[in-house]
Design a protein around this motif. Structure first.
Motif, PDB file in Angstrom:
ATOM      1  N   TYR A 149       0.838  -1.207   0.000  1.00 21.78           N
ATOM      2  CA  TYR A 149       0.000   0.000   0.000  1.00 21.78           C
ATOM      3  C   TYR A 149       0.870   1.253   0.000  1.00 21.78           C
ATOM      4  CZ  TYR A 149      -3.707   3.236   1.476  1.00 21.78           C
ATOM      5  OH  TYR A 149      -4.594   4.277   1.547  1.00 21.78           O
ATOM      6  N   LEU A 150       1.885   1.251   0.847  1.00 25.23           N
ATOM      7  CA  LEU A 150       2.775   2.414   0.939  1.00 25.23           C
ATOM      8  C   LEU A 150       3.590   2.614  -0.343  1.00 25.23           C
ATOM      9  CD1 LEU A 150       4.060   1.971   4.600  1.00 25.23           C
ATOM     10  CD2 LEU A 150       2.480   3.719   3.748  1.00 25.23           C
ATOM     11  N   ASN A 151       3.812   1.505  -1.062  1.00 26.74           N
ATOM     12  CA  ASN A 151       4.557   1.576  -2.323  1.00 26.74           C
ATOM     13  C   ASN A 151       3.664   1.904  -3.516  1.00 26.74           C
ATOM     14  OD1 ASN A 151       7.065   1.048  -1.138  1.00 26.74           O
ATOM     15  ND2 ASN A 151       6.819  -1.177  -1.346  1.00 26.74           N
ATOM     16  N   GLY A 152       2.405   2.201  -3.242  1.00 22.80           N
ATOM     17  CA  GLY A 152       1.486   2.572  -4.314  1.00 22.80           C
ATOM     18  C   GLY A 152       0.915   1.419  -5.094  1.00 22.80           C
ATOM     19  N   LYS A 153       1.061   0.189  -4.550  1.00 21.90           N
ATOM     20  CA  LYS A 153       0.535  -0.992  -5.223  1.00 21.90           C
ATOM     21  C   LYS A 153      -0.293  -1.832  -4.251  1.00 21.90           C
ATOM     22  CE  LYS A 153       4.408  -1.271  -8.481  1.00 21.90           C
ATOM     23  NZ  LYS A 153       5.515  -2.127  -9.005  1.00 21.90           N
ATOM     24  N   PRO A 154      -1.374  -1.284  -3.734  1.00 17.43           N
ATOM     25  CA  PRO A 154      -2.192  -2.018  -2.764  1.00 17.43           C
ATOM     26  C   PRO A 154      -2.796  -3.273  -3.381  1.00 17.43           C
ATOM     27  CG  PRO A 154      -3.344  -0.079  -3.555  1.00 17.43           C
ATOM     28  CD  PRO A 154      -1.944   0.030  -4.065  1.00 17.43           C
ATOM     29  N   PRO A 155      -2.947  -4.337  -2.612  1.00 20.15           N
ATOM     30  CA  PRO A 155      -3.565  -5.557  -3.143  1.00 20.15           C
ATOM     31  C   PRO A 155      -4.995  -5.294  -3.596  1.00 20.15           C
ATOM     32  CG  PRO A 155      -3.338  -5.658  -0.750  1.00 20.15           C
ATOM     33  CD  PRO A 155      -2.565  -4.471  -1.199  1.00 20.15           C
ATOM     34  N   GLN A 156      -5.426  -6.076  -4.569  1.00 25.26           N
ATOM     35  CA  GLN A 156      -6.756  -5.906  -5.154  1.00 25.26           C
ATOM     36  C   GLN A 156      -7.600  -7.170  -4.968  1.00 25.26           C
ATOM     37  OE1 GLN A 156      -7.625  -2.829  -6.702  1.00 25.26           O
ATOM     38  NE2 GLN A 156      -5.649  -2.219  -5.798  1.00 25.26           N
ATOM     39  N   VAL A 157      -7.427  -7.818  -3.859  1.00 22.27           N
ATOM     40  CA  VAL A 157      -8.088  -9.105  -3.608  1.00 22.27           C
ATOM     41  C   VAL A 157      -9.596  -8.918  -3.434  1.00 22.27           C
ATOM     42  CG1 VAL A 157      -8.178 -11.133  -2.105  1.00 22.27           C
ATOM     43  CG2 VAL A 157      -5.997  -9.957  -2.494  1.00 22.27           C
ATOM     44  N   GLY A 158     -10.360  -9.758  -4.090  1.00 22.51           N
ATOM     45  CA  GLY A 158     -11.809  -9.755  -3.937  1.00 22.51           C
ATOM     46  C   GLY A 158     -12.554  -8.780  -4.814  1.00 22.51           C
ATOM     47  N   LEU A 159     -11.846  -8.071  -5.685  1.00 20.07           N
ATOM     48  CA  LEU A 159     -12.484  -6.965  -6.393  1.00 20.07           C
ATOM     49  C   LEU A 159     -12.850  -7.237  -7.844  1.00 20.07           C
ATOM     50  CD1 LEU A 159     -10.338  -4.006  -5.001  1.00 20.07           C
ATOM     51  CD2 LEU A 159     -12.480  -4.948  -4.095  1.00 20.07           C
TER      52      LEU A 159
END
Length: 257
Positions: A149-159
């Motif tokens: 998240y801090l690196n600008g690539k938050p996980p996208q699980v469940g979406l």
């Protein structure tokens, strides 16, 4: 960034608080039954919304909170954390679809396996040491997600649509009636009940009252298992008919490295 969560026995509270800590967020996490949650939602632009998944769906109390405060979500950046005992499907996606319609920007999603708290059903029950391993693995997953998240690539699980199909046909289609409304649970054994009032104090719905020395349940149970897990006399059941094990996440508490 502010956390807003619903947590029955402490699993989701643990997850959202750790995520906030690991992302360096200064703000607190508020349970949705606390009036401060609405104020926090209105004041902050970045929100972490966290809740347990019931039958691949969101709890009724969470859906109501979102809809009751529909005007406040517009323009918010929302990261969603969904906790589960075994299977979630699109646990994060269910609320994401509602929030998008209300104008929110969904920044990401995370599914986290935590110990099962449905203590009146034998399924998924494991020894205490296994629960500690599950929580430790969850902590590692949260830490990794916070870093991403801090690196600008938050996980996208469940979406995405594949998660949605899994959630729909895995559980939600068959058990939708379990979550579309509140229930008449819990069931209280009046012979065991001593009227201590713990259940009344803990119920997020105000669904339990003590009268003439005995607890009485109404018809607005959200199946959070707080009363079940905290009853000192094991006088309460929710889904099953007997108390197999009471679960409280704080009994397995771990601290950040």
């Amino acid at each position: 960034m502010t956390g807003i969560y619903f947590s029955g026995t402490g699993n989701t509270k643990f997850c959202v608080e750790r995520f906030l800590e690991k992302t360096g967020a200064d703000n607190k996490a508020y349970p949705i039954e606390n009036k401060a949650a609405v104020s926090a939602l209105s004041e902050d632009s970045d929100i972490v919304l966290a809740y347990p998944v019931y039958y691949s769906n969101i709890p009724k109390i969470v859906r109501d909170f979102i809809n009751d405060n529909s005007a406040l979500w517009n323009g918010k950046n929302v990261f969603i954390i969904a906790t589960m005992g075994l299977f979630s499907g699109d646990g994060a996606g269910v609320s994401a679809r509602i929030l998008k319609k209300l104008g929110a920007n969904i920044t990401g999603g995370l599914h986290i396996k935590m110990p099962d708290c449905i203590g009146d059903v034998k399924l998924l029950k494991v020894p205490p040491e296994e629960n500690r391993k599950i929580i430790a693995a969850a902590a590692d997953k949260i830490d990794s997600a916070a870093k991403a998240y801090l690196n600008g690539k938050p996980p996208q699980v469940g979406l995405n649509v594949f998660y949605r199909i899994a959630g729909l046909f895995g559980q939600r289609l068959w058990f939708y009636n379990k979550t579309k409304s509140y229930t008449q649970n819990p069931k209280i054994n009046v012979e065991k009940c001593v009227g201590c009032g713990a259940c009344e104090r803990l119920c997020p719905m105000g669904n339990i009252k003590v009268s003439d020395g005995k607890a009485i349940s109404g018809d607005r149970c959200t199946m959070c298992y707080r009363c079940f897990s905290e009853c000192p006399k094991k006088a309460i059941t929710i889904v099953g008919k007997q108390v197999i094990v009471q679960y409280r996440q704080k009994d397995y508490e771990i601290h950040s490295a």
